[in-house]
Write a protein that holds these residues in place. Structure first.
Motif, PDB file in Angstrom:
ATOM      1  N   PRO A  33     -23.409 -65.364 -37.959  1.00  0.00           N
ATOM      2  CA  PRO A  33     -24.126 -65.678 -36.721  1.00  0.00           C
ATOM      3  C   PRO A  33     -24.238 -67.191 -36.520  1.00  0.00           C
ATOM      4  CG  PRO A  33     -25.218 -63.901 -37.867  1.00  0.00           C
ATOM      5  CD  PRO A  33     -24.142 -64.422 -38.805  1.00  0.00           C
ATOM      6  N   SER A 154     -23.632 -61.283 -33.416  1.00  0.00           N
ATOM      7  CA  SER A 154     -23.318 -60.242 -34.404  1.00  0.00           C
ATOM      8  C   SER A 154     -21.850 -59.866 -34.304  1.00  0.00           C
ATOM      9  CB  SER A 154     -24.174 -58.997 -34.186  1.00  0.00           C
ATOM     10  OG  SER A 154     -23.786 -57.989 -35.109  1.00  0.00           O
ATOM     11  N   ALA A 157     -22.011 -55.622 -34.090  1.00  0.00           N
ATOM     12  CA  ALA A 157     -23.144 -55.233 -33.247  1.00  0.00           C
ATOM     13  C   ALA A 157     -23.297 -53.719 -33.206  1.00  0.00           C
ATOM     14  CB  ALA A 157     -22.948 -55.784 -31.835  1.00  0.00           C
TER      15      ALA A 157
END
Length: 174
Positions: A33, A154, A157
């Motif tokens: 991230p 992310s 995700a």
């Protein structure tokens, strides 16, 4: 990640196995991230091409999929619901199909039949492209969330069918 890499390297007996572990670690370590996302420049169903840089200033939720992928197709109704919920928010929904160019007609037909929304892109060479390699995509569906500058939120995700995605997007966008 470093601990797991080191343990795996300690167990590896072949040089080529150690090289594969190191190569994979080097790829996934770039997907933390806050790091810049690998870029793409793919054909857009609506015409022309779309690059990640075209979407700067908006959050980007990427669905990497294929027309032959059952789990991908099961996510479509959920993705359509998420797109509808966040229709007026500062986010673009991008679907990148990894279908090979020779199956372009199948891809186009599915977009029409399923009335897919968002930005529909066709990978320039199926699985054989830098975006897939740099994200270390080995299976679909794969979902990725980026911030307004194109940085990774992310690299893994939540799926649209996961209620946590709606919560995450609400926290970011509403």
């Amino acid at each position: 990640m470093e601990t797991i890499r080191d343990r795996m390297l300690g167990m590896a007996k072949l040089d080529r196995t150690r090289e594969a572990i190191t190569d994979h670690y080097n790829v996934i370590s770039q997907l933390k991230p806050g790091n810049p996302s690998p870029v793409f420049d793919f054909e857009n169903y609506a015409g022309g091409r779309t690059k990640l840089s075209d979407l700067r200033g908006k959050y980007v939720y990427i669905d990497v999929w294929a027309t032959w992928c059952g789990p991908c197709i099961l996510e479509i109704p959920h993705l359509k619901e998420i797109e509808e919920t966040f229709h007026d928010a500062n986010i673009e929904f991008v679907s990148i199909s990894l279908d090979e160019p020779r199956f372009r007609n199948t891809w186009e037909r599915m977009i029409e039949e399923k009335q897919l929304g968002g930005i529909q892109l066709l990978s320039n060479n199926g699985w054989d492209n830098d975006f897939v390699r740099e994200y270390s995509i080995r299976a679909v569906p794969k979902f990725i969330l980026l911030d307004e500058q194109g940085n990774i939120i992310s690299a893994n995700a939540e799926r649209p069918s996961d209620t946590r995605l709606k919560e995450r997007l609400s926290a970011l966008l509403l």
